[in-house]
Structure formats: structure tokens, C-alpha cells
Design an enzyme around this catalytic site. Structure first.
Site, PDB file in Angstrom:
ATOM      1  CE  LYS A  40      -0.283  -0.368   5.029  1.00 35.53           C
ATOM      2  NZ  LYS A  40      -1.144  -0.662   6.191  1.00 35.53           N
ATOM      3  CE1 TYR A 264      12.582  31.738   3.235  1.00 38.64           C
ATOM      4  CE2 TYR A 264      12.902  29.361   3.121  1.00 38.64           C
ATOM      5  CZ  TYR A 264      12.650  30.567   2.484  1.00 38.64           C
ATOM      6  OH  TYR A 264      12.476  30.609   1.136  1.00 38.64           O
TER       7      TYR A 264
HETATM    8  C1  LIG Z   1      -0.484  -1.662   6.890  1.00 35.38           C
HETATM    9  C2  LIG Z   1      -1.120  -2.919   7.341  1.00 35.38           C
HETATM   10  C3  LIG Z   1      -0.330  -4.001   7.739  1.00 35.38           C
HETATM   11  C4  LIG Z   1       1.188  -3.922   7.825  1.00 35.38           C
HETATM   12  O1  LIG Z   1       1.599  -3.376   9.057  1.00 35.38           O
HETATM   13  P1  LIG Z   1       3.156  -3.194   9.385  1.00 35.38           P
HETATM   14  O2  LIG Z   1       3.163  -2.647  10.760  1.00 35.38           O
HETATM   15  O3  LIG Z   1       3.682  -2.215   8.387  1.00 35.38           O
HETATM   16  O4  LIG Z   1       3.789  -4.529   9.270  1.00 35.38           O
HETATM   17  C5  LIG Z   1      -0.974  -5.188   8.038  1.00 35.38           C
HETATM   18  N1  LIG Z   1      -2.322  -5.295   7.988  1.00 35.38           N
HETATM   19  C6  LIG Z   1      -3.106  -4.259   7.634  1.00 35.38           C
HETATM   20  C7  LIG Z   1      -4.578  -4.443   7.606  1.00 35.38           C
HETATM   21  C8  LIG Z   1      -2.534  -3.035   7.320  1.00 35.38           C
HETATM   22  O5  LIG Z   1      -3.320  -2.020   6.974  1.00 35.38           O
END
Ligand SMILES: *Cc1c(COP(=O)(O)O)cnc(C)c1O
Length: 374
Positions: A40, A264
Site C-alpha cells: 500500500k 529562514y
Molecule cells: C499496513 C497494514 C499491515 C502492515 O503493518 P506493518 O506494521 O507495516 O507490518 C498489516 N495489515 C493491515 C490491515 C494493514 O493495513
């Protein structure tokens, strides 16, 4: 260092490190375990399709995304295997999910009914993973109310137009030492599993990165993210291999008089005669602005402090006492240079955030330079 691009700044990404990290997850849950890497947010900022290409040789059970659009992008990129959309989708997005054969995590009866309807009209079953809320409070059917929703949902999941593929929950604190709450959430999940009594082909999966290492095979299946991308997952758990390095070229070196100011707000003033190097990277690239007057860079094999506020496109390091630095040299903001290293988690902590936010904040104007692709 490897031959580097002509860019002013870029991210080095090691495909080999990604694979080493995912292999560790497989080792934790068992070689024949169900493991779906999360890609994702464009593969935690590194490029989802490139991540898929890098990890494909390990033959994971599928790929996890947050949104239907991300799933469609994988399909457009030629990914044919299972893709699961994990965040709840708005009603408007469900049609495309069925159209592109994406499995969907479902959190409410309305979505389940809508998907079954679309699937029936389309003549193609909707692939469903049922999410159970055991304490995250943001998605999923409430575990404690299974007596109320269980019968209706159970019946819908057993209709012709639905293919019930998974049943899962998500832990809120698996990354904290001892994983407080994991047992409690697992037990709530177990009660729901007993009540719904899913057929054997329904895959149970619970683990994010941290829980995969805490629970091993008991996790059922794993959906690892941050560990694969080189982010730490808890002080009592294994450390991943670093995956991404942020590099920027020096574009100016100057010797300044005592009293000279930088950035800045002129928040830093040279106390003595100093030498400063301007690095061609800034918060517009995703370098957290909070690192101004706090963070570091590696340059000429040394760790040097960042001085003044970070600008959108430029950052200044104090390289006093270091000779030979010139325009075109490469500085490292995250990663290793010789024996020195600035870890992703160090940078996140200094910026008051987490590795996830630093990675997903890296801007698209930084080329991703992949190594060890095959
Ligand atoms: C993002 C996500 C994960 C992965 O979590 P990590 O802490 O990055 O390993 C697993 N399950 C779901 C449903 C997620 O949204």
C-alpha cells in the site's frame, strides 16, 4: 559507493534487502505459511510495482493494498495474482474491485450486500476477507457484537456470488515491548472464529510485521509491511536490513565569518568561523522539516549536523574542519556511508514521527534507484 545518478537527490533501494527481510518473515511464520506483503501507499513510498517485482521470486500468497485504486494500478502493471484491498472502501469504489478481481476486506453489512449484488450482475464472484475489530476501532465488524451481526453476515458469506477467502483482525500494539494486548485481541478474534465457524478454505490471518515475529505460526497468516521495508518493529524483536537510503548532492560550499546566519528565521548563527555545505534536498523531497538544527548528514565519511531550518529544496550542513568537500559530492541523509550510518528510525525519532511516515512522505521528485534487482 556505487555509481550514482546525475540527479540532485535520490533514494537508493536495495531489492536484495527487501528479499532478505521478507524471507525472515517467512522463517518466523513457517516456510509454508500464508504471507501477503503490504504494498500500500505505493509500496511504503518505494514504488509498489518495483517492490512486487523484487519480492515475486519468494512467491508470496498475494499482495496487500489499502485502496481499490492501488489494486487497479497493480493490475494495470501486470500483476495477475491475488490482490487484497484492506482499508474499507467507499460504496463508489466497489464496482472496480469486482471488475479487476480484487479481494476486498469488508467491515459492514452494506458493503457485503453491495458487493454480492455487483458480483451477481457481473457474473463473477466477489472475493471477501471479513475484518474483525478486536480493538483498533477503525474498521471491521465489532468482535463483541458477533451475536448481533454474525447470523446475517455468515449467511451472506455463504451465498453463490461471494467467495469467502479470509477472516482477519489487526493488532494495535504488537510493536511495543511484550506486545501488550496481543493475547486479548487474539482471544476476542478466536471467539468470533468459533461463532462464525468458517469453512476450511477461509484463511485466518492476523499478523502485521511485529506480530509475525511475536506469534510465529500461531498468527495464522501474516501481512508484513514496515519490517520488509527496513523499519524497526519493536525493541525486543529482530532488526531488519536497511532498504532505502536518501542521498543528496552538495551544491555549494562556503566558509563563513562568525555571526553568519543560515535559513529562514536565521535560527542558526555561526559562533566562530565555520564551513557550510548546501545539500540539494529539502522538505519538498520529504526530508522532515523537524530535522532543522537537530538532524545529521553523512559527508566525506563523517557525521555532520544540519544547521538552520530545512527549506523546501535545500538543507545546510555544518562541515567545519572537513577538507575536500566540493559541489557534486554525495551526502547521505538516511542510510550508510562507510562505517557511519543514520538509520530510518533515528531520523523518524528525531523528527518526532515513525519510519512509516518518513518513507511514505518521500516525494515523487526523488528518483528511486533500485539495486540488486536480479
Ligand atoms: C499496513 C497494514 C499491515 C502492515 O503493518 P506493518 O506494521 O507495516 O507490518 C498489516 N495489515 C493491515 C490491515 C494493514 O493495513
Amino acid at each position: 559507493m556505487r555509481p550514482s545518478p546525475d540527479s540532485r537527490a535520490w533514494i537508493d533501494v536495495s531489492a536484495d534487502a527487501l528479499r532478505v527481510n521478507l524471507r525472515q518473515v517467512f522463517d518466523a511464520v513457517g516456510r509454508d505459511g500464508w504471507v501477503v506483503p503490504m504494498v500500500k501507499a505505493d509500496g511504503y513510498g518505494l514504488g509498489a510495482l518495483d517492490v512486487v517485482r523484487a519480492l515475486q521470486p519468494l512467491a508470496p500468497a498475494g499482495w496487500g493494498v489499502a485502496t481499490v485504486d492501488e489494486g487497479v494500478a497493480l493490475r494495470d502493471g501486470g500483476v495477475v495474482g491475488p490482490v487484497i484491498v484492506f482499508s474499507p472502501s467507499p460504496p463508489q469504489a466497489l464496482r472496480a474491485a469486482v471488475e479487476f478481481d480484487l479481494a476486498v476486506a469488508v467491515s459492514d453489512v452494506g458493503s457485503l450486500e453491495a458487493l454480492a449484488g455487483i458480483a451477481e450482475r457481473r457474473g463473477r464472484p466477489a472475493r471477501i476477507h471479513l475484518e474483525i475489530d478486536t480493538g483498533m476501532g477503525r474498521a471491521g465488524f465489532p468482535a463483541g457484537q458477533v451475536a448481533a451481526w454474525g447470523p446475517r453476515v455468515g449467511a451472506l458469506l455463504r451465498t453463490e456470488s461471494v467467495r469467502w477467502e479470509g477472516l482477519h483482525t489487526h493488532f494495535h500494539s504488537a510493536d511495543e515491548v511484550g506486545g501488550p494486548g496481543v493475547e486479548e485481541q487474539l482471544s476476542a478474534f478466536g471467539t468470533v472464529v468459533e461463532t462464525l465457524d468458517p469453512p476450511p478454505e477461509v484463511r485466518l490471518h492476523t499478523a502485521n510485521s511485529a506480530a509475525a515475529f511475536r506469534l510465529g505460526a500461531a498468527a495464522g497468516g501474516a501481512r508484513p509491511g514496515i519490517f520488509v521495508y527496513g523499519g524497526a518493529i519493536g525493541r525486543d524483536l529482530p532488526v531488519p536490513r536497511p532498504v532505502a537510503s536518501l542521498r543528496a548532492r552538495v551544491v555549494r560550499v562556503v566558509d563563513v565569518e562568525p555571526g553568519a546566519t543560515v535559513g529562514y528565521g536565521a535560527t542558526y548563527r555561526a559562533g566562530v568561523a565555520e564551513r557550510w555545505a548546501t545539500l540539494a534536498v529539502g522538505y519538498g523531497d520529504g526530508l522532515p522539516r523537524a530535522l532543522g538544527n537537530r538532524g545529521h548528514a553523512l559527508l566525506a565519511g563523517r557525521k555532520v549536523p544540519l544547521v538552520g531550518r530545512i527549506s523546501m529544496d535545500l538543507t545546510v550542513a555544518n562541515i567545519s574542519g572537513i577538507d575536500g568537500v566540493e559541489a557534486g559530492n554525495v551526502a547521505t541523509l538516511v542510510g550508510r556511508d562507510g562505517v557511519e550510518e543514520i538509520t530510518l528510525d533515528e531520523v523518524a525519532a528525531q523528527a518526532g514521527t515513525i519510519s512509516y511516515e518518513v518513507l511514505t512522505g518521500l516525494a515523487t521528485r526523488l528518483p528511486r534507484i533500485w539495486t540488486d534487482v536480479d
